[in-house]
Design an enzyme around this catalytic site. Sequence first.
Site, short mmCIF file in Angstrom:
data_model
loop_
_atom_site.label_atom_id
_atom_site.label_comp_id
_atom_site.label_asym_id
_atom_site.label_seq_id
_atom_site.Cartn_x
_atom_site.Cartn_y
_atom_site.Cartn_z
N ASP A 184 0.89 -1.05 -0.02
CA ASP A 184 -0.04 0.03 0.05
C ASP A 184 0.93 1.18 -0.11
O ASP A 184 1.95 1.28 0.86
CB ASP A 184 -0.71 -0.01 1.37
CG ASP A 184 -2.15 0.91 1.00
OD1 ASP A 184 -1.82 2.20 0.94
OD2 ASP A 184 -3.39 0.54 1.34
N TYR A 222 -12.71 6.31 -15.46
CA TYR A 222 -12.77 5.09 -14.34
C TYR A 222 -13.38 3.97 -14.86
O TYR A 222 -12.61 2.83 -14.98
CB TYR A 222 -13.51 5.57 -13.20
CG TYR A 222 -13.59 4.66 -11.98
CD1 TYR A 222 -12.28 3.91 -11.30
CD2 TYR A 222 -14.85 3.79 -11.73
CE1 TYR A 222 -12.56 3.01 -10.50
CE2 TYR A 222 -14.98 3.02 -10.97
CZ TYR A 222 -13.63 2.34 -10.23
OH TYR A 222 -13.72 1.54 -9.18
#
Length: 333
Positions: A33, A157
Amino acid sequence: MRWLITGGCGFIGTNLIAALRREQPDSAIRVLDDLSESERGELASLGPFEEVAAGAPQPPPGAVQLVVGDVRERNVVSRAAQGSDVFVHLAARTGVQPSLEDPRGDCATNVLGTLECLEAARSAGCRSFVFASSGAPLGDQVPPLDETRLPHPLSPYGASKLAGEAYCQAYAASFGLMTAVLRFSNVYGPRCGRKGSVVARFVRRALAGQPLEINGDGTQSRDFIYVDDVARAIVAAARPDRAGEVFQIGSARETTVAALARTLATVLSEHAGVAVSVHHGPPLRGEVRRSVADTAKARRILGWRPEIELQDGLRRTVDWFAGRQGEEEGRPG
């Protein structure tokens, strides 16, 4: 099993890790992450973890590791994946509106980042690769939405997620990587405090004493799926019988945003003692009008079905937000 979870400090990632710790306590979990949309504290709330470099040895059974890095960084992703059995790719730039504001950034993370993850999984010999997609690739179509529909994205997106799906199918066909694409409906639940989704936004505003703001007239509909059901779907997809499959993951129930607001108002009143009002604003660009998933394929192949009803899921979500608010108010200034 040894899991690598990109975006594992985020909303779905932390709930997945919590589920694995409950149900597969011997699993070794590594999180990758970049912490751009999350914090170490989100992971720490689940229990102890160790922060390591990408090339560190795999965690022992039952342990959790964090590698801080970007999915676009080839060397980092490749080294982090070594020794993993299952690669779960959750990291992404999410949302229609952010993609309209920065289409290039959306593409760089969601397309090129996914490609780097697939290459890393192939190089590491991962036995399965689970990709988090959404309903955005399908665009505005008459529901219920199933896997046979021709995609027609309305936003960058949606286009970037469609590209990721296509790469997953190509890697299954070209290299034999056992990929599974999960098209999540609108996910909600505990640990969604940073999300811009409608449930999280409504609860935050209500607990702050602000009206619920609906974009448009509220007759637009969505399929709201509780995050624990999503975690179960990911675990089921990590044991694929066939490669390159796409699955709709949702509640299979269509709920208008206005109906969501009414149900949430009841939950807030009964469980948090909060009265809410509703305000209507202008509709958003690029948003679909109606959406509900047909989950028959996931039931048939993965043996998965949703279990949490909307009112129960909203109650659990409100309880989490209220508890978090209480913790923050109790901290010394």
